[in-house]
Design an enzyme around this catalytic site. Structure first.
Site, PDB file in Angstrom:
ATOM      1  N   ASN A 242     -13.808   3.851  84.165  1.00 32.32           N
ATOM      2  CA  ASN A 242     -12.957   4.975  83.269  1.00 32.32           C
ATOM      3  C   ASN A 242     -12.475   4.771  82.631  1.00 32.32           C
ATOM      4  O   ASN A 242     -12.092   4.328  82.281  1.00 32.32           O
ATOM      5  CB  ASN A 242     -13.006   5.821  84.228  1.00 32.32           C
ATOM      6  CG  ASN A 242     -11.792   5.663  84.760  1.00 32.32           C
ATOM      7  OD1 ASN A 242     -10.923   6.474  84.418  1.00 32.32           O
ATOM      8  ND2 ASN A 242     -10.759   4.529  85.689  1.00 32.32           N
TER       9      ASN A 242
ATOM     10  N   PHE B 277      -5.994  10.706  82.048  1.00 36.44           N
ATOM     11  CA  PHE B 277      -5.058  11.236  82.510  1.00 36.44           C
ATOM     12  C   PHE B 277      -5.476  12.910  82.493  1.00 36.44           C
ATOM     13  O   PHE B 277      -4.945  14.105  82.461  1.00 36.44           O
ATOM     14  CB  PHE B 277      -3.795  11.565  82.457  1.00 36.44           C
ATOM     15  CG  PHE B 277      -3.140  10.261  82.768  1.00 36.44           C
ATOM     16  CD1 PHE B 277      -4.137   9.138  83.483  1.00 36.44           C
ATOM     17  CD2 PHE B 277      -1.900   9.778  81.771  1.00 36.44           C
ATOM     18  CE1 PHE B 277      -2.924   8.313  84.496  1.00 36.44           C
ATOM     19  CE2 PHE B 277      -1.269   8.868  83.082  1.00 36.44           C
ATOM     20  CZ  PHE B 277      -1.815   7.895  83.710  1.00 36.44           C
TER      21      PHE B 277
ATOM     22  N   SER C 289      -1.700   2.377  83.186  1.00 34.81           N
ATOM     23  CA  SER C 289      -3.229   3.083  83.347  1.00 34.81           C
ATOM     24  C   SER C 289      -4.142   2.511  81.804  1.00 34.81           C
ATOM     25  O   SER C 289      -3.045   2.428  81.200  1.00 34.81           O
ATOM     26  CB  SER C 289      -3.835   4.615  82.925  1.00 34.81           C
ATOM     27  OG  SER C 289      -4.323   4.670  82.788  1.00 34.81           O
TER      28      SER C 289
ATOM     29  N   ASN D  92      -6.037   3.442  80.022  1.00 39.34           N
ATOM     30  CA  ASN D  92      -5.976   4.776  78.981  1.00 39.34           C
ATOM     31  C   ASN D  92      -5.982   5.583  78.187  1.00 39.34           C
ATOM     32  O   ASN D  92      -5.980   6.339  77.993  1.00 39.34           O
ATOM     33  CB  ASN D  92      -7.588   5.640  80.208  1.00 39.34           C
ATOM     34  CG  ASN D  92      -8.901   4.485  80.567  1.00 39.34           C
ATOM     35  OD1 ASN D  92      -9.032   3.515  79.517  1.00 39.34           O
ATOM     36  ND2 ASN D  92      -8.725   4.689  81.984  1.00 39.34           N
ATOM     37  N   THR D  93      -4.271   5.012  78.894  1.00 43.92           N
ATOM     38  CA  THR D  93      -3.420   6.182  77.668  1.00 43.92           C
ATOM     39  C   THR D  93      -2.260   5.445  77.254  1.00 43.92           C
ATOM     40  O   THR D  93      -1.249   3.725  77.461  1.00 43.92           O
ATOM     41  CB  THR D  93      -2.136   6.787  78.778  1.00 43.92           C
ATOM     42  OG1 THR D  93      -2.659   7.388  79.471  1.00 43.92           O
ATOM     43  CG2 THR D  93      -0.584   7.867  78.514  1.00 43.92           C
TER      44      THR D  93
ATOM     45  N   LYS E 260       3.317   1.210  89.639  1.00 44.82           N
ATOM     46  CA  LYS E 260       1.762   0.431  90.459  1.00 44.82           C
ATOM     47  C   LYS E 260       1.725   0.121  89.228  1.00 44.82           C
ATOM     48  O   LYS E 260       1.365   0.427  88.270  1.00 44.82           O
ATOM     49  CB  LYS E 260       0.636   2.077  90.375  1.00 44.82           C
ATOM     50  CG  LYS E 260      -0.591   1.154  90.505  1.00 44.82           C
ATOM     51  CD  LYS E 260      -1.594   2.846  91.189  1.00 44.82           C
ATOM     52  CE  LYS E 260      -2.977   2.032  90.934  1.00 44.82           C
ATOM     53  NZ  LYS E 260      -3.967   3.529  91.553  1.00 44.82           N
TER      54      LYS E 260
ATOM     55  N   ASN F 150      -4.097  -1.444  89.784  1.00 47.13           N
ATOM     56  CA  ASN F 150      -5.394  -0.032  89.263  1.00 47.13           C
ATOM     57  C   ASN F 150      -6.388  -0.578  88.510  1.00 47.13           C
ATOM     58  O   ASN F 150      -6.685  -1.970  88.941  1.00 47.13           O
ATOM     59  CB  ASN F 150      -3.726   0.319  87.879  1.00 47.13           C
ATOM     60  CG  ASN F 150      -4.480   1.454  87.773  1.00 47.13           C
ATOM     61  OD1 ASN F 150      -5.618   1.884  87.635  1.00 47.13           O
ATOM     62  ND2 ASN F 150      -3.421   2.556  87.622  1.00 47.13           N
TER      63      ASN F 150
END
Ligand SMILES: Cc1cc2nc3c(=O)[nH]c(=O)nc-3n(C[C@H](O)[C@H](O)[C@H](O)COP(=O)(O)O)c2cc1C
Length: 357
Positions: free
Chosen positions: A122, A126, A194, A196-197, A226, A255
């Protein structure tokens, strides 16, 4: 019986849709709380208790949970389906990631399913309704309020930062989300992991963790961190030390793993299991059981859960297994966990914790 067949049919039908459409439709169905019509008092953990297997876990700052299996962040980002998710048997649920302001996330497609590998990739970025709307939703759901001993399930908030917030504004973002849920959530997880940021993972330094501890003061006991599974051992262990010194509630490990092929984003599910377990071992090597850990990444069976507990996890969370196995996943995992505990000779999870070392 009816409940079981409906759940199984529903889960199979969803697999025919593209992954994000399946997730969205699944959430809309769960938001209607359909299982309320099929009252079923056989809580998944009761099966283990009847066999004399102790599956309760006690997490500092969160409290006692009837069993270790929780729902990982990202599944119910906006807290729209909590009642139904509690009925599926989760002992704790991490909503979010929540950012201060609402965000639409990255352009679609951004969720990819690899059925044969039991994996997802993915790059959601967010997408969420923001702190005001989500906290209002949680508040209107009175049964989940903080410190309510009747609360069926511990609800925690995964805290993110907005994409356009510069790195030196990240702590303000985290504090704003925390403040919005302070009296509503039993625990918080600061997400420094994450993929993706842009810039988020780069915040994971010992100095930043020390600064977080300073800014949050005594609240830090309810705040977990995390981390990602892509660091080298040395850098990661320095972060674990800083987490211990800072007095955080614990570690959520891990994660998703950053990948560029066949899609760019974060890899979850079975291929993540080995790496996520190695990271638990690296953390244990530093704290030897002193820092509570929630093990996440690649769990598909009861044996996978016990593998994380013996590596020092106090509790575990799943995401991808729910996407592939459907709503009966918690009950099935609990049954599998019971079999594994008996086979490996553990009468309780407490006895199993750290037994790998
Ligand atoms: C679509 C998707 C969205 C996710 N969103 C978040 C998130 O917002 N915050 C977070 O900390 N983790 C997020 N995760 C990571 C999961 O919480 C979990 O750490 C990861 O999927 C590994 O567990 P699994 O192998 O059981 O899926 C997301 C995972 C997926 C697949």
């Amino acid at each position: 019986m009816v409940r079981k067949s409906l759940a199984e049919i529903g889960a199979k039908a969803l697999q025919l849709l593209p992954p994000e459409a399946a997730h969205d439709l699944g959430m809309q169905l769960l938001a209607l709380d359909p299982l309320r019509f099929f009252a079923d008092d056989s809580a998944p953990f009761a099966v283990l208790e009847r066999q004399g297997l102790g599956c309760k876990v006690n997490l500092p700052g969160i409290g006692e949970l009837p069993h270790p299996i929780g729902l990982a962040a990202g599944f119910d980002k906006n807290a729209v389906a909590l009642k139904a998710l509690v009925r599926l048997g989760f002992s704790h649920i991490e909503i979010g990631a929540v950012t201060p302001r609402p965000q639409t996330g990255n352009p679609k497609p951004r969720l990819f399913r690899y059925r044969e590998d039991l994996a997802l990739i993915n790059r959601m970025g967010f997408n969420n309704d923001g702190v005001t709307k989500i906290s209002d939703r949680l508040r209107s759901n009175g049964s989940f309020v903080a410190n309510d001993s009747c609360a069926a399930c511990a609800v925690g908030v995964n805290i993110g930062k907005n994409k356009d917030t510069p790195p030196d504004g990240a702590i303000d973002d985290f504090m704003e989300v925390h403040a919005g849920f302070k009296d509503l959530a039993r625990f918080f997880v600061i997400n420094l992991s994450s993929p993706n940021t842009p810039g988020l993972r780069e915040l994971a330094t010992p100095e930043f963790i020390a600064e977080l501890a300073r800014q949050f003061g005594p609240e830090i006991q309810k705040i977990w961190i995390k981390f990602d599974p892509d660091m080298n051992r040395d850098s990661f262990q320095k972060l674990v030390e800083a987490t211990g010194v800072g007095g955080f509630g614990g570690l959520v490990l891990t994660n998703t793993q950053r990948v560029n092929k066949p899609e760019s984003g974060g890899l979850s599910g079975q291929p993540l299991l080995g790496r996520a377990n190695t990271v638990l071992e690296w953390a244990w090597d530093v704290h030897r059981g002193k820092i509570p850990m929630i093990g996440v990444g690649g769990i598909m069976s009861g044996g996978d859960i016990l593998d994380k507990i013996v590596r020092g996890a106090n509790a575990v969370q799943i995401y991808t297994a729910l996407a592939f196995q459907g709503p009966l996943v918690v009950a099935n995992l609990m049954a599998g966990l019971g079999v594994e505990m008996r086979q490996r000779g553990f009468s309780s999870l407490e006895a199993a914790r750290g037994a790998h070392y």
